[in-house]
Each structure stands twice: as structure tokens, then as C-alpha cells.
Motif scaffolding. Structure first.
Motif, PDB file in Angstrom:
ATOM      1  N   ASN A   1      13.883 -41.692 -38.330  1.00  0.00           N
ATOM      2  CA  ASN A   1      14.438 -42.644 -39.502  1.00  0.00           C
ATOM      3  C   ASN A   1      14.685 -41.667 -41.054  1.00  0.00           C
ATOM      4  O   ASN A   1      14.046 -41.510 -41.087  1.00  0.00           O
TER       5      ASN A   1
ATOM      6  N   GLY B   1      14.601 -42.627 -43.831  1.00  0.00           N
ATOM      7  CA  GLY B   1      13.983 -42.969 -44.790  1.00  0.00           C
ATOM      8  C   GLY B   1      13.154 -43.054 -44.653  1.00  0.00           C
ATOM      9  O   GLY B   1      11.240 -43.024 -45.054  1.00  0.00           O
TER      10      GLY B   1
ATOM     11  N   THR C   1      10.915 -44.932 -42.817  1.00  0.00           N
ATOM     12  CA  THR C   1      10.440 -46.297 -42.018  1.00  0.00           C
ATOM     13  C   THR C   1      11.407 -46.069 -40.740  1.00  0.00           C
ATOM     14  O   THR C   1      12.192 -46.366 -40.614  1.00  0.00           O
TER      15      THR C   1
ATOM     16  N   ASP D   1      14.048 -49.712 -38.978  1.00  0.00           N
ATOM     17  CA  ASP D   1      15.658 -50.666 -38.546  1.00  0.00           C
ATOM     18  C   ASP D   1      15.832 -49.964 -37.444  1.00  0.00           C
ATOM     19  O   ASP D   1      16.839 -50.134 -36.397  1.00  0.00           O
TER      20      ASP D   1
ATOM     21  N   TYR E   1       8.479 -51.270 -52.004  1.00  0.00           N
ATOM     22  CA  TYR E   1       8.753 -51.133 -50.426  1.00  0.00           C
ATOM     23  C   TYR E   1      10.061 -51.496 -50.077  1.00  0.00           C
ATOM     24  O   TYR E   1      11.004 -50.304 -50.712  1.00  0.00           O
TER      25      TYR E   1
ATOM     26  N   ASN F   1      13.356 -48.188 -50.085  1.00  0.00           N
ATOM     27  CA  ASN F   1      14.275 -48.582 -48.666  1.00  0.00           C
ATOM     28  C   ASN F   1      15.910 -48.758 -49.085  1.00  0.00           C
ATOM     29  O   ASN F   1      16.635 -48.099 -48.804  1.00  0.00           O
TER      30      ASN F   1
ATOM     31  N   TYR G   1      18.674 -46.333 -49.590  1.00  0.00           N
ATOM     32  CA  TYR G   1      19.808 -46.451 -48.757  1.00  0.00           C
ATOM     33  C   TYR G   1      20.161 -47.400 -48.452  1.00  0.00           C
ATOM     34  O   TYR G   1      19.813 -48.424 -47.644  1.00  0.00           O
TER      35      TYR G   1
ATOM     36  N   SER H   1      20.369 -49.711 -45.748  1.00  0.00           N
ATOM     37  CA  SER H   1      19.081 -49.514 -45.230  1.00  0.00           C
ATOM     38  C   SER H   1      18.998 -50.993 -45.429  1.00  0.00           C
ATOM     39  O   SER H   1      19.804 -52.236 -46.023  1.00  0.00           O
TER      40      SER H   1
ATOM     41  N   ALA I   1      17.234 -53.622 -46.312  1.00  0.00           N
ATOM     42  CA  ALA I   1      15.633 -53.716 -47.230  1.00  0.00           C
ATOM     43  C   ALA I   1      17.141 -53.349 -48.916  1.00  0.00           C
ATOM     44  O   ALA I   1      16.696 -53.254 -49.444  1.00  0.00           O
ATOM     45  N   SER I   2      18.392 -53.216 -48.602  1.00  0.00           N
ATOM     46  CA  SER I   2      19.449 -52.598 -49.770  1.00  0.00           C
ATOM     47  C   SER I   2      19.416 -54.013 -50.426  1.00  0.00           C
ATOM     48  O   SER I   2      20.722 -55.129 -49.457  1.00  0.00           O
TER      49      SER I   2
END
Length: 425
Positions: free
Chosen positions: A305, A307, A309, A312, A370, A374, A377, A380, A382-383
Motif C-alpha cells: 500500500n 501509505g 498500511t 485496504d 492513525y 491515512n 490519502y 483511503s 480513513a479519510s
């Protein structure tokens, strides 16, 4: 023979251009090179960036020059064979590491092979991959360069500038910080990739106690050093995507978008998300080139990935949608923090982390840092940023990925970007 000589000459000129750009690019990184106050805590574990640049630039130059010698050159078929072998060996390397770990902890797991035998084979595979690596790097660089030329992203005729330059290795980790009362990426420090989990926890706890900062040490798939430092354990498709992503940061360094990357959080997200979306597309185009599109035994190797992590990219378990659950988590955390309910938000994140772990997603720590990392991006889970959808509208308005990159790269502020977006309607 003439074609081979022409290619070598082109690579030599690109190498000369490298000298002019390396010192400029070395001073920045598209992913994680904003040095800050967190360095005091991270000092015992910091990454020696200057030494890394000097050692790796020199070794790549030495190898490149050696391949220009007529008796030491490679045919396209030979280089393609090396690429196949390198990425075929990658899952075997991972398998051997796991077996050594299992046998070391429980000799009863040894299925007919001694520990010394496993370690010997592991060392043989490592040595062979290391032998292949320089030529594989050049093959991947050539593939990304070919697509950059095809997409008219080269600045000097057929010469790609800045030259595509990568190193397959173990990238540094990154220490990320965020205030506890909001999600904001404030401090980034590159960390030695060999740092242990216990040491990660020490750094994170120290920053929480001494500065009231949420902190997290994360793994990354690549970093835009020069040459770009890329994770060596991925498959070829994922590696090409990351190579393109990091090269785009090099390219953007010379454009208004990259030069204003840290003017606002929106500009940082815009830079990272453009490199992410366009990097995937360029990497996929490179993967389909005749020089690369070969049958590779990489089915067991995860795509790294951008980023760092891998949540995803993990196969979603039945009846559990990671993206939906993570987006709901982010929305609830944002709401709690907007009401200054910091402890409630942190308790909620820990509860949700346990839920993710129970469903097969090994998130070590879910906190403001975290989401700050994330969230950079925008595509993502998480965004909470709208920038990914905005960029996709730009992409839909352009004929190809090259035109898309050049159009967005010309913006020097997020407001200019939004003004251009309004003109698309």
C-alpha cells in the motif's frame, strides 16, 4: 545493436540529469520528510538519510556504468528473465522466514528439515535476490520511464526528468503525530526500519505524556528519497504502482503543486492523492508493457500500500466491509472531537480497533495519528476529505493520465484547484 546502443546512451544522459536533480530532491520527500519537534523523542531510532543517499546513489551509479560496457550488457530477454526470477523468489523468501521462525520457536514443527538447512536456503534466496536486484530496478525504472514518455510527462524530449530512480529495499518507518483534540498531521520523522514494536510503543507513549500528542509509528510502502526507497517484498504490479507514485513526487517537486505542498493540509492531501491515483494508473500501464507483462508466480504476495498500511488491501472477510466500517469510525471520531469529547473519542477508537482485529484486520493502534496519516490519502477509508472525488472529476475531464497530472500539477493553491473544478461544470 543500434537500438541497444541508443537505449544505453539515453540511460547515460538520464544519469547525467540525475546529478542535477538529486541534491534538490534529496532535501524533500513526498511522503514523510518533514522534520520536527518529535525528532527529540525519535533520536535514538532515527533514520540516517544522508548516509543512505550517498551509499545507494553510488552503488546504482557503479552498476549502471558497468552495464554500459559492451561485454557486460544485457539483452531484453535476459533482463525480463531476471525480473521473473526476482519476483518468483519473493514469496519463497517470505515462506522460508516463516518456517525458520516456526522451527526456532518449536522444533516439533520441523517437517524433515533442520533449522540450519532452512537458514542455509534462506540465505541462498536472499543472496540471489540481491544479485538480481540492480538489474530488476533498472527494468522497472525503464518501464515507468516509457510510460512517462508515452504520457508526455518527459521534460526534455525523450529524456524523462527527473530520471526515474528506485531502490528495492526495506523503507524507513515514519513517526506521525497529531493533536489529541483534532485530527491533523503535524510531525513526521523517518525511523529506522528495524525498530522493534516495543520501541514504537515507547516513542508513542513519551509523546503522549510529554507533549499531549497522539503518535503512531507506521510502516510505509515507499518514500520519495532519491533514489526512491521502495518495499522489496511486494509483487511486481504493486511495486510498479509505488515506483510511479514516488516518481510523481519527484516530478511534482519541479511544479507549482509540489512546491506548495506544505502550504496547507489540503495541498498535502492533494499532492499525496494525485500521486496515489495517477501512480496506480501509470504503474498499471507499465505492468502491461511487453518488457514487463510476463507470467509471474506472485499470487501469494500482497500488493504493498502506498501509505504503508495494508488494511485496504486485505481481502475483506465475509459480511464485513472494512471501508464502510472505517469511514463510519472516522465520522464518529470527528463528531466527538468537534464536541471536545477527547476521552470519549479515544475510548471509541479502541473499541472499534478491537472490532477490526476480531474481523481479521491487525491494527496495532487506532488513534488520531492513525487518521491523520491515512487521511492524507483522500481515497483511503480513513479519510474524510472530498479531494479524491474532486480529483476523479479532473481525471474524467482529461484524455489520459499524463494530461491529468499536468493539469493538476499547475495549481499552486487549493483555491486555484477548486476554481478550476468549478470551470469543469
Amino acid at each position: 545493436m543500434l537500438a541497444l546502443l541508443k537505449n544505453r546512451t539515453k540511460r547515460a544522459l538520464q544519469s547525467l540529469l540525475l546529478i542535477g536533480s538529486v541534491m534538490l530532491i534529496a532535501a524533500t520527500s513526498g511522503d514523510a520528510m518533514r522534520f520536527n519537534a518529535a525528532q527529540e523523542v525519535a533520536a535514538p531510532y532515527s533514520y540516517d538519510l544522508i548516509t543512505w543517499h550517498l551509499e545507494n546513489s553510488l552503488s546504482k551509479w557503479t552498476h549502471r556504468v558497468s552495464r554500459y560496457l559492451p561485454w557486460n550488457g544485457l539483452t531484453e530477454a535476459e533482463r525480463q528473465s531476471m525480473v521473473v526470477e526476482y519476483f518468483d523468489l519473493t514469496p519463497r523468501l517470505g515462506e522460508l522466514k516463516d518456517r525458520v521462525a516456526n522451527v526456532s520457536s518449536d522444533p516439533g514443527n520441523d517437517l524433515g528439515l533442520t533449522l540450519s538447512g532452512l537458514e542455509s536456503e534462506l540465505e541462498t534466496v536472499r543472496a540471489r535476490r540481491e544479485q538480481l536486484r540492480p538489474d530488476v530496478e533498472e527494468a522497472l525504472e525503464s518501464a515507468i520511464s516509457a510510460i512517462a514518455q508515452e504520457q508526455r510527462l518527459s521534460a526534455l524530449g525523450e529524456l524523462v526528468f527527473p530520471p526515474v530512480d528506485i531502490r528495492l529495499t526495506e523503507p524507513p518507518k515514519v513517526l506521525i503525530t497529531s493533536p489529541r483534540d483534532r485530527i491533523q498531521r503535524t510531525h513526521d520523522v523517518l525511523i529506522d526500519p528495524r525498530v522493534q514494536v516495543e520501541d514504537r510503543e515507547i516513542m508513542e507513549s513519551q509523546l503522549l505524556e510529554s507533549d499531549d500528542l497522539s503518535a503512531l509509528v507506521v510502516d510505509i510502502g515507499g518514500v520519495a528519497t532519491y533514489p526512491a526507497s521502495l518495499y522489496s517484498g511486494g509483487n511486481i504490479e504493486g511495486t510498479l504502482r509505488i515506483a510511479a507514485h514516488e516518481w510523481l513526487h519527484h516530478y511534482l517537486f519541479f511544479k507549482p503543486l509540489g512546491q506548495n505542498m506544505y502550504e496547507s493540509s489540503e495541498m498535502q492531501v492533494l499532492n499525496e492523492t494525485l500521486a496515489d491515483l495517477a501512480g496506480r494508473e501509470i504503474g498499471d500501464l507499465a505492468f502491461r508493457l511487453p518488457s514487463i507483462a510476463v507470467t509471474l508466480n506472485d499470487s501469494n504476495v500482497p500488493v504493498a500500500n502506498f501509505g504503508g498500511t495494508q488494511e485496504d488491501e486485505t481481502a475483506e472477510l465475509e459480511k464485513f466491509d472494512f471501508r464502510i466500517e472505517m469511514r463510519e469510525t472516522r465520522a464518529q471520531v470527528d463528531e466527538l472531537l468537534s464536541k471536545v469529547k477527547i476521552e470519549d473519542a479515544e475510548s471509541f477508537m479502541e473499541m472499534r480497533r478491537l472490532m477490526f482485529v476480531a474481523n481479521g484486520f491487525d491494527i496495532r493502534k487506532l488513534n488520531q495519528a492513525y487518521f491523520a496519516f491515512n487521511g492524507t490519502y483522500a481515497d483511503s477509508a480513513a479519510s474524510s476529505s472530498p479531494i479524491a472525488d474532486q480529483l476523479k472529476r479532473y481525471r474524467d475531464s482529461t484524455s489520459d493520465v499524463g494530461a491529468f497530472v499536468k493539469k493538476v500539477a499547475a495549481f499552486s493553491s487549493y483555491q486555484e484547484f477548486l476554481n478550476g473544478l468549478n470551470e469543469l461544470d
